[in-house]
Scaffold this motif. Structure first.
Motif, short mmCIF file in Angstrom:
data_model
loop_
_atom_site.label_atom_id
_atom_site.label_comp_id
_atom_site.label_asym_id
_atom_site.label_seq_id
_atom_site.Cartn_x
_atom_site.Cartn_y
_atom_site.Cartn_z
N ALA A 104 40.10 47.40 25.81
CA ALA A 104 41.25 48.27 25.57
C ALA A 104 42.56 47.49 25.58
CB ALA A 104 41.30 49.37 26.62
N GLY A 105 42.53 46.28 26.17
CA GLY A 105 43.68 45.40 26.06
C GLY A 105 44.55 45.27 27.30
N LEU A 106 44.35 46.09 28.30
CA LEU A 106 45.13 45.97 29.53
C LEU A 106 44.37 45.14 30.57
CD1 LEU A 106 46.65 49.53 30.20
CD2 LEU A 106 47.82 47.48 29.40
N PRO A 107 45.11 44.42 31.43
CA PRO A 107 44.45 43.72 32.53
C PRO A 107 43.67 44.70 33.40
CG PRO A 107 46.74 43.02 32.33
CD PRO A 107 46.57 44.20 31.43
N VAL A 108 42.45 44.32 33.76
CA VAL A 108 41.58 45.19 34.55
C VAL A 108 41.45 44.64 35.97
CG1 VAL A 108 39.24 46.10 34.80
CG2 VAL A 108 40.28 45.94 32.52
N VAL A 109 41.72 45.52 36.93
CA VAL A 109 41.48 45.21 38.34
C VAL A 109 40.17 45.88 38.73
CG1 VAL A 109 42.31 45.49 40.70
CG2 VAL A 109 43.95 45.08 38.84
N ALA A 110 39.21 45.09 39.16
CA ALA A 110 37.93 45.66 39.62
C ALA A 110 38.13 46.28 40.99
CB ALA A 110 36.88 44.56 39.69
N ARG A 169 31.64 35.87 38.06
CA ARG A 169 31.10 35.95 36.69
C ARG A 169 31.91 36.93 35.84
NH1 ARG A 169 26.69 34.83 39.94
NH2 ARG A 169 26.07 37.00 40.35
N LEU A 170 32.36 38.04 36.43
CA LEU A 170 33.21 38.98 35.70
C LEU A 170 34.53 38.31 35.30
CD1 LEU A 170 32.66 42.19 37.84
CD2 LEU A 170 31.94 41.88 35.46
N HIS A 171 35.06 37.52 36.19
CA HIS A 171 36.30 36.80 35.89
C HIS A 171 36.07 35.76 34.80
CE1 HIS A 171 39.63 33.86 36.71
NE2 HIS A 171 40.29 34.98 36.62
N ALA A 172 34.95 35.06 34.88
CA ALA A 172 34.62 34.07 33.84
C ALA A 172 34.39 34.74 32.49
CB ALA A 172 33.39 33.27 34.26
N ASP A 173 33.89 35.97 32.51
CA ASP A 173 33.72 36.74 31.27
C ASP A 173 35.05 37.10 30.63
OD1 ASP A 173 30.95 36.76 31.63
OD2 ASP A 173 30.92 38.79 32.49
N GLY A 174 36.13 37.00 31.39
CA GLY A 174 37.43 37.42 30.90
C GLY A 174 37.66 38.91 31.07
N SER A 175 36.86 39.57 31.91
CA SER A 175 36.92 41.02 32.02
C SER A 175 37.86 41.53 33.10
CB SER A 175 35.52 41.58 32.31
OG SER A 175 34.62 41.24 31.27
N ILE A 176 38.14 40.72 34.13
CA ILE A 176 38.97 41.18 35.24
C ILE A 176 39.98 40.10 35.63
CG2 ILE A 176 37.17 42.71 36.14
CD1 ILE A 176 36.67 40.65 38.38
N VAL A 177 41.10 40.57 36.19
CA VAL A 177 42.15 39.66 36.66
C VAL A 177 42.26 39.67 38.18
CG1 VAL A 177 43.49 39.87 34.54
CG2 VAL A 177 43.94 41.44 36.44
#
Length: 302
Positions: free
Chosen positions: A135-141, A159-167
């Motif tokens: 969706a384009g916004l930074p995601v906080v898990a 691994r989620l951070h390495a995926d580029g999915s969470i900040v």
């Protein structure tokens, strides 16, 4: 240098208050009161707000109410970057739609639980975060293994951070030891305090933000506590923490929504009712929350 304060390029840092939602006596949403509450929190030292989290009773809202809460928060905050909506949903596609709605409203980031309709495995968790991040916004898990039955372990977070999915991660497990393992495995992943009653421990372990509950009732005192804690000023932070901890621990209990709303009522802010299936506190629980809140007021917290 890592900062633990809110900035426009790291809008998930600092004190982001998971806001309660003002309801009228007929349990309809009072949007004007919510706007005033958002402004009051920011005026009293908080950096931004997290609408539509569990504390905001998002599970009980209609789609129209949930969207309007976000727009109300953005307008009241004066800067959409100060708003981090919760976008949790049973399905990844729906969570992504809420993230897209947040982006359209001008928000700076979103807060996302793992899939919570069932105990998802790692493949499902990673796919879930990947889809919402698109969706384009930074995601906080948001790691809350007690309610979701899905544990975002330090390894999985890396691994989620390495995926580029969470900040960043809102860490609610209560296990302070994880802070150090997260820092080792994913040094660029921001650690955010996710439970009020481990604030000091996680702040001294390197947290750069706090997704907070009790500032809804005592924003100025909580802001003073956070800033002293992350600065390593234990002479200031420890007495404040000890004084507030009888309240802060209620943020981690099942009755946290009712507890914080009751504390708001006692402190002079209207917390008001909650929607079913939550009902007002009774018995020993109500007595304990009331006593802790009255003591905090007597001690000068505000």
């Amino acid at each position: 240098m890592t900062t633990n304060t809110w900035t426009t390029d790291r809008p998930w840092r600092g004190i982001m208050v998971a806001t309660t939602l003002p309801l009228r006596d007929d349990l309809s949403v009072d949007y004007d009161a919510y706007a005033e509450h958002v402004r009051w929190l920011i005026d009293n030292g908080c950096d931004g707000v997290v609408p539509n989290g569990s504390l905001g009773e998002y599970q009980t809202l209609t789609a129209e109410e949930r969207a309007r809460v976000v727009h109300t928060a953005v307008e009241a905050a004066g800067d959409g970057a100060r708003v981090m909506p919760g976008v949790a949903a049973y399905g990844s596609a729906e969570a992504r739609r809420w993230a897209e709605q947040a982006a359209e409203a001008g928000c700076g980031s979103v807060l996302l639980l793992p899939p919570n309709a069932y105990r998802a495995d790692e493949q499902a968790v990673r796919a879930h975060y990947t889809e919402v991040a698109e969706a384009g916004l930074p995601v906080v898990a948001y790691n809350n293994p007690f309610d979701t039955r899905v544990d975002l372990s330090p390894g999985l977070l890396a691994r989620l951070h390495a995926d580029g999915s969470i900040v960043a991660v809102k860490e609610f497990s209560g296990d302070v030891r994880r802070a150090y393992e997260i820092a080792e495995l994913a040094p660029e992943l921001d650690l955010l305090i996710g439970a009020d009653d481990v604030l000091l421990e996680l702040a001294t372990a390197g947290a750069v933000g706090w997704i907070a509950g009790y500032p809804n009732a005592f924003p100025a005192s909580c802001a003073e506590l956070y800033r002293a804690a992350v600065a390593g000023d234990l002479a200031t932070a420890l007495p404040l923490y000890r004084s507030l901890h009888p309240l802060l621990r209620w943020d981690s209990k099942t009755e946290f929504v009712q507890s914080i709303k009751l504390s708001m009522d006692i402190a002079g802010r209207r917390g008001g009712p909650t929607r079913p299936p939550r009902f007002p506190l009774t018995g020993e629980t109500a007595v304990a929350v009331r006593a802790a809140t009255e003591k905090a007021v007597a001690d000068g917290h505000h």
